[in-house]
Structure formats: structure tokens, C-alpha cells
Motif scaffolding. Sequence first.
Motif, PDB file in Angstrom:
ATOM      1  N   ILE A  34     -12.905  50.029 -87.949  1.00 22.43           N
ATOM      2  CA  ILE A  34     -13.077  48.820 -88.741  1.00 22.43           C
ATOM      3  C   ILE A  34     -12.466  47.680 -87.945  1.00 22.43           C
ATOM      4  CG2 ILE A  34     -12.511  47.634 -90.884  1.00 22.43           C
ATOM      5  CD1 ILE A  34     -12.428  50.343 -92.266  1.00 22.43           C
ATOM      6  N   LEU A  35     -13.308  46.738 -87.562  1.00 28.60           N
ATOM      7  CA  LEU A  35     -12.835  45.595 -86.782  1.00 28.60           C
ATOM      8  C   LEU A  35     -12.867  44.361 -87.672  1.00 28.60           C
ATOM      9  CD1 LEU A  35     -12.126  44.304 -83.987  1.00 28.60           C
ATOM     10  CD2 LEU A  35     -14.562  43.965 -83.669  1.00 28.60           C
ATOM     11  N   ALA A  36     -11.716  43.738 -87.839  1.00 28.53           N
ATOM     12  CA  ALA A  36     -11.668  42.525 -88.649  1.00 28.53           C
ATOM     13  C   ALA A  36     -11.907  41.321 -87.751  1.00 28.53           C
ATOM     14  CB  ALA A  36     -10.323  42.415 -89.342  1.00 28.53           C
ATOM     15  N   ILE A  37     -12.716  40.391 -88.218  1.00 27.01           N
ATOM     16  CA  ILE A  37     -12.939  39.141 -87.495  1.00 27.01           C
ATOM     17  C   ILE A  37     -12.186  38.072 -88.263  1.00 27.01           C
ATOM     18  CG2 ILE A  37     -14.661  37.581 -86.523  1.00 27.01           C
ATOM     19  CD1 ILE A  37     -15.210  40.358 -85.608  1.00 27.01           C
ATOM     20  N   LEU A  38     -11.189  37.514 -87.620  1.00 24.51           N
ATOM     21  CA  LEU A  38     -10.296  36.603 -88.326  1.00 24.51           C
ATOM     22  C   LEU A  38     -10.398  35.216 -87.713  1.00 24.51           C
ATOM     23  CD1 LEU A  38      -7.978  36.653 -90.466  1.00 24.51           C
ATOM     24  CD2 LEU A  38      -6.421  37.050 -88.575  1.00 24.51           C
ATOM     25  N   GLY A  39     -10.344  34.212 -88.552  1.00 19.45           N
ATOM     26  CA  GLY A  39     -10.362  32.858 -88.022  1.00 19.45           C
ATOM     27  C   GLY A  39     -10.437  31.852 -89.145  1.00 19.45           C
ATOM     28  N   GLU A  40     -10.106  30.603 -88.825  1.00 15.19           N
ATOM     29  CA  GLU A  40     -10.169  29.541 -89.817  1.00 15.19           C
ATOM     30  C   GLU A  40     -11.617  29.249 -90.165  1.00 15.19           C
ATOM     31  OE1 GLU A  40      -7.073  26.189 -89.985  1.00 15.19           O
ATOM     32  OE2 GLU A  40      -7.658  26.382 -87.903  1.00 15.19           O
TER      33      GLU A  40
END
Lengths: 555, 314
Positions: A34-40
Motif C-alpha cells: 500500500i503506497l500512500a501519495i501525500l501532498g498539499e
Amino acid sequence: MNKEIALMMQGITKYFGSVAANKNVDLTVYKGEILAILGENGCGKTTLMNMIAGIYYPDEGKIFVDGEEANIRSPKDAFVYRIGMIHQHFKLVDVFSASENIVLGVDDGKKYSIKDVNNRVLEISERYGFHIDPKKKIHEMSVSEKQTVEIIKVLYRGADILILDEPTAVLTPQETARLFDILRRMRDDGKSILIITHKLHEVLSLSDRVAILRKGEHVATVNTAETNESELTEMMVGKKVQLNIQRSMPQNPRVRLSVSDMNAVNEEGVKVLDSISFDAYSGEILGIAGIAGSGQRELLEAIAGLQHLESGKILYQNPKNGEEVNLRDKTPLQIRDLGVRLSFVPEDRLGMGLVGNMNITDNMMLRSYRRGHSMFVDRARPKKLAEDIIHSLAVVTPGLNTPVRRLSGGNVQKVLVGREISTSPTVLMAAYPVRGLDINSSYTIYNLLNKQKENGTAVIFVGEDLDVLLELCDRIMVICAGKITGVVEGRRTTKEELGVLMTRANAAPYENRPAYPLTDDVPQCVESVAEPPVKDFPDAMNRVLMRIKKRGEPQ
Amino acid sequence: MNVINFLLSAISLGTTFIYGSTGEILTEKAGHLNLGIPGVMCVGGASGCVALSLMYKTGMPPVLILMIAVLATFLGGALMGLIYSFLTVTLHANQNVTGLAMTTFGVGLMKYMMSGLKPIRYLYAVDYFRFPFADMKNSLQYCGVMMLLGFAIAIATSIVLSRTRLGLHLRAVGENPATADAVGINVTAYKYGATCIGSGIAGIGGIFYMLTYSGSQEAYLSVEALGWLAIALVIFTLWKPYLTIFGASLFGTLFVAGSFIPSLGITLDMSATPLLKMLPYIVTVVVLVVTSIRNRGTNQPPASLGTNYFREER
């Protein structure tokens, strides 16, 4: 750990006009993770994912699936590569059943039979632990059921790479936990899951690795086990952002709005507000929590005079002359003529708050066009106000004459909130004012609300992020299916408590009075725990607040 | 006998509406409100007449003449549908305005085409259209192949819409084109296809009225009025093609009631006949009001009806 690579992106670049949404992004996804894509907001997460899903086509760069270069030009191509995306806004046909939506667009060469589809849907549900009725129509479903349909839709097509765009935004904590269990089960089944999210605690609890994007560029990919919340935030925003929202003790709280036994039904005759009774105090922020569509909108609209009530009273204590007025069944105009000022930031920004095809100045005038006695409208003051808001709230716009629909979501919201606050309301109601805003803009809004609270405004804040509600609000009222299921102290409650209240079917007795000292109880000495101002809070913002405070003129 | 004659006449007039409404339903299921149907029916009918004129006294077998004429009619209607699709689907023109323009254009074009034709050169085919009842002297003469074709098309369209993958995809395009697009359905192709085929079917309604039902050289002047009723019938039948068979018969009944009542022995004032001819329009207004009040929830028009789809607007 020698995991196989499922998908690899190399040097992905995408421009919209002259703006780069993604710049030279490299990303690797392994099988069974499970790869989380994080960002504003606006950092290009969704754009990047849309390129994998075939909605957009990259201007530069290559995508490899299972080691082979993939040319994904449409969602259909994406399915060929066994990639499926669950969008933030569900793409479902309301009048179709779950199965019809799931099979839509699938052509497996076999004879079309909805019975076979139903069986296959049940088979998939059993395997991963979904609960679904394949024959149920979408318009009869809850948000979480709709999301289930979306996920099964992707699995039905045999996807091995699943992309979820902010899946938890609309779910209760319990539903979120159930979704995460399902996602983990899929990961253990060898599928690759990409999940876009803002919520750090979800990233930490769910993902195996985190990819952080900032301003369209890939900052880093880290193993979740080796990182923590503050490190992720730092990478995400580029600088340390104060995680604590300012919250001072309410000063001289008095009852400003007293709602008792409010009932309303909608067009279909369903009860949308069921015996709602509560008090809103001046100088406090009263949060309203609840699953979307629990009656938040109707509640605010009833107070603003836009919703017809079956019964109930809305008593407003006019702070200027101490009179008590019943707002019920008054038109918005009558409410204003009575000297009652309700500023309302509707849920649907462009639908009710602003006119998309009009420019910022004209939108300011929607609140002030009745001013003056000349047959021509006064454009000078709205223009000045528009300039002030653009300057102080850092609204990004090509100019005053740009139609607001051409601004981005966050900027539209700033214009709307700025306008509402500029009328110095005594009661300010805001529904989802930070929806779709990035962290910095959100804080600007929180600070604006806090300033209003300090000015003695009774602020009613309908929010969806429980963390924000917990940090911002003095009291939180939870509604579920049109009923109040509890009113809790923002400083003492926990997320779990809110989550339980949000899904509780029956109303329970609750304390209608705040626990902090009221003016009547303790006349003068109110404990002040005001914290020092945030350093990051832009100076310009403070200036506009001063200006707004000074103006304070009645309309 | 009189009553049966009257009913047959009513049903056969109604077949004009079956064609028109089935064609319009198909178009509307793709999310396009084609108000150009009256014009489409006019041009379709005129195209058929032109084809018949060209085949006048060529000695071709009647079956072939009939088939070619129907095909030409279909193509004439489909061509109008193609213009409409190009304007609304590709160029994103406003559907209502485009539709109305298509009607004005179609009626004018038909009058131009028909004015250049000698009635004898197409009316010879009336017998082929009424096959096998052409020799009948009562209303049974109208119930030939073309009427049965109309029934068959309506039922077939219903089955395609509700039972096949093609129908599922088409309905999805009309309900929520963005969703259909996201699952890889070619929205533009479906919109073009449904509009063109629908217009072609509606066009056959034009030639049906001119040759099967009326069989006279003035018939073409009434086609436009019937086209508007066909659009109204779509709402009356709640977007279900098989229901057009019943709805169309009712409309047909009201239409011919004006000429039937006097034959019952009831003498009507001269002014009453035109009043009776207004009945279908009055009923249409009532039906439009009632159906739009009554049907909340399930029997709604396709959700994206009347709005053009821009892929970029997500």
C-alpha cells in the motif's frame, strides 16, 4: 524483501497551459504493497494518478507496467494494464443498480446477463469482505455503499493496481476502519494499492510506504515504519506548519441563538430535521459534526431563512438592544431588516454562494446591491472590498474582472469567506469552509473564524475533518439523520466519541450548556488561555482583520 | 364495423408517432433533446419521395422499390441527425436552439424538395406501402408492412435498451456521460450513433404518414404538426419505446375523433370539427403537466438530457 515491481513512472511531466502540474516525477510501486501519495492541495497528486488511470496523458515521461512500457491513453487502456481508479467524486449512474454500474463498459465477449454479473459481484464481495446488495439502486445507497460499488467495479475488471483518491473523506471512523481492513486484505492478495490522502494518521496506520509530492514534484518516498507525522508534514509543505489551531477560551459567552424543537421535512416527505434544540453562544465556535447529508445543510438554511420548518423556534438575542426575535419563517431579507445579521457560507460554493460567471467585484455586490438611494448601484465600495480581500487573503487571480468560476477552489472559497466576514456578522455560519483548501489556506480560514469568535460573534462551523473540529471548536454538536446525538466539549472529547455519536441512531440526553463559565455565572473573571499569535500567520491577514474590524459598518 | 374501422384508422395514424417517438427516445437516451424531430420527419419523408420518383416506371420489383424507398428515408433522416449531432456533440451548440433550427430548416427543405416532384411519380407506390392490404376499402388498408415494421422497431428498441450491453452503455451515456467516459465507453460514438439511428427511424414516420396513411399529395403539409406530437409522446410514455404503441394509438384516436363522431349520427356544428381536432394538443398539455408532477423518483428523464458533455469539465 525482493518485491516485484508492478508499476514504474519515469520523468513524468504534465502541463496545464503554462502551469506545470507534475514535473519530472519518478515513482515505483511494488506488488502487494500500500503506497500512500501525500501532498498539499494542488500539488499534483490527483493529476499524477489520473495519468496512470488514463484520464490525462503525460506530456513527457514513461510509464512501465510489469516492466513493459505502457501507453495509457484512456481509462479503457488502463484496464488493459489492470489499473483501476476510484475517484473522489463517484462516477456512478444513479438510476442503475450496483451490478449494472459494475458491469458498465465491460465487454468480455460473453452474452450479457445481469444474473451472471450479480453472482460474480457476490463472489468478489465474499472474497474481500464487502457487504453489498447487487440489485440495490445507487440513489438508495449511502456514501460508503457507493464507494464499495466503485471498488468492486475496479476489481470486477480484474485490476491489480488500485488507485483511491481520498477514499476516507466521506466516511465515518468506523467505515474507514472497515475500508482499511479490506485494503489490507487486497494487499495480502498481491494487489498494489495507491491511496491519495491528506490525513497523516491514516498514512501512518495503513500504508507500507509514503510518496510525498510538493508543487508537482516528487520529494521523497519513505518507508512508513521509519517516519513520523512531523517529518512527513515537513516534507509535504516544505516548512514546518503549526499543527495546533489557536483556541482561546470564550469571552463573556451569552446565548445568542436559541433553537428549540426544530422540525423540517424535505420534498419526499422525509424528516431532515428532527426535534433539533440547541443554544449557540456569542464568543464561541460551535462545531457541527456528522456524516454528509445528516441535515447540516437544512439546519443552517433554516436559521438563514431558506428552509421551511414544520415546527420549532429560533430565538435570536439582538446584542444591540437586547430584544428577542423569532427568526422562524422569516425571509432572509426580513431577517436582515430586523437588524439580525446572519452570514452564511453555503456548502455549495459556486451554487449558492457566488455567481460563477460574475467577477469578484460583482460577487461582492450580491451582498450590498441594496445600499444607497440612487438608481445606480455603488460599485466603488465593493471594488475596494474585492481588492482588500484579494490582497489580504492572497487570492490568486488574474484580476478583478476574472469570472470567479475560473479561479481554483481554494481561491473561490477565500473570496466567499472574505465577503461573508466583511459584513461583521453577529452570527456566522460556515459550512465546510475549508473543503478543498490546502493547509495554509485552511489555517487562514481558521484564524478568520477565531477572530470572529474573539469579536463576540457566535460562530457555527460545519466541518468534516474531525481533527479540525476537535482543535477549533469550543463545543461540538453531533447530528445523525437529522437528530442531535450529542453536544460535547471540544477540549475534552475524543475522536472515537465523535465517531460513535455520528453513527448513533437514537438521540440521547445531552448537556445543552457549555462547561466553561458563562457571563451570568461568573461576571468578570474569565480564565484567559489565549496563546501567542502564530508566526506563520501572514501579516497581511492581520491587517485585513484590523480593517474589517474597523469598518464594522452596518449595511 | 364502424368502430373497428375507426380504431384501425386511429392506430395506423398513431404509427406515425411510434416512429417519431421511438427515434426521439433513442436520441434522448443518449442525453440529447432533439427538437428537430419534426424537421427530421419532413426531410425523411421527402427523401423517400425523391427515391420513389427516381424509381418511377423502372420496372423494378415492388419489394425492392419499397426497401430502397425506406432506406432512402432512413438515410435522409439520419443525415439530419448527423448535422444535429455534429452541431451539438462536436461543436457543443445549444441543443434546444439547434433542434428548433433543424425543424425550421427541415420543413423548408421538404417543401423545396416536394415542390419539384410530380405527385404521380411517388404516389404510385402507395400500394406497395400498404401491402398486403392495398385492395381493402376500409381502414384495414393502412395496416400493411409499414405499420408492422413500426411496431417491431418500437419493441426491438425496448429490448435493446433494457436487455443488452449496448443499451446499458447507451443509457449510461445519457444518464452520466462522465461516468460512461471513465469506464471507457466512447461517449461521442454513442451520441452520434443514437442520434443518427433515432433520426433515421423518425424519418420513416414521415414517409409512413405521406404514403401509407394519407396517400395524398397534400399529406406532406401536416407532417410537421405530427412531429411535435411525437416529441410530446416521448414524455407521455416515460421514455419506454414499447409504450409508444399504446400512447400513439391514444393520440391517433384523439386525432381522428373529429371525423368519426359525425359518422355516429351525431350532427356537429361546422365549428365543432376544428375544436375536436384540437383534442390531441389539449391532451398533450394535460399529460405533460400530469407526468411532470406525478413522476418523481424512478420515471425521470435521462439525467444529462439537454446538457452537452465536455470531457475537460470534470
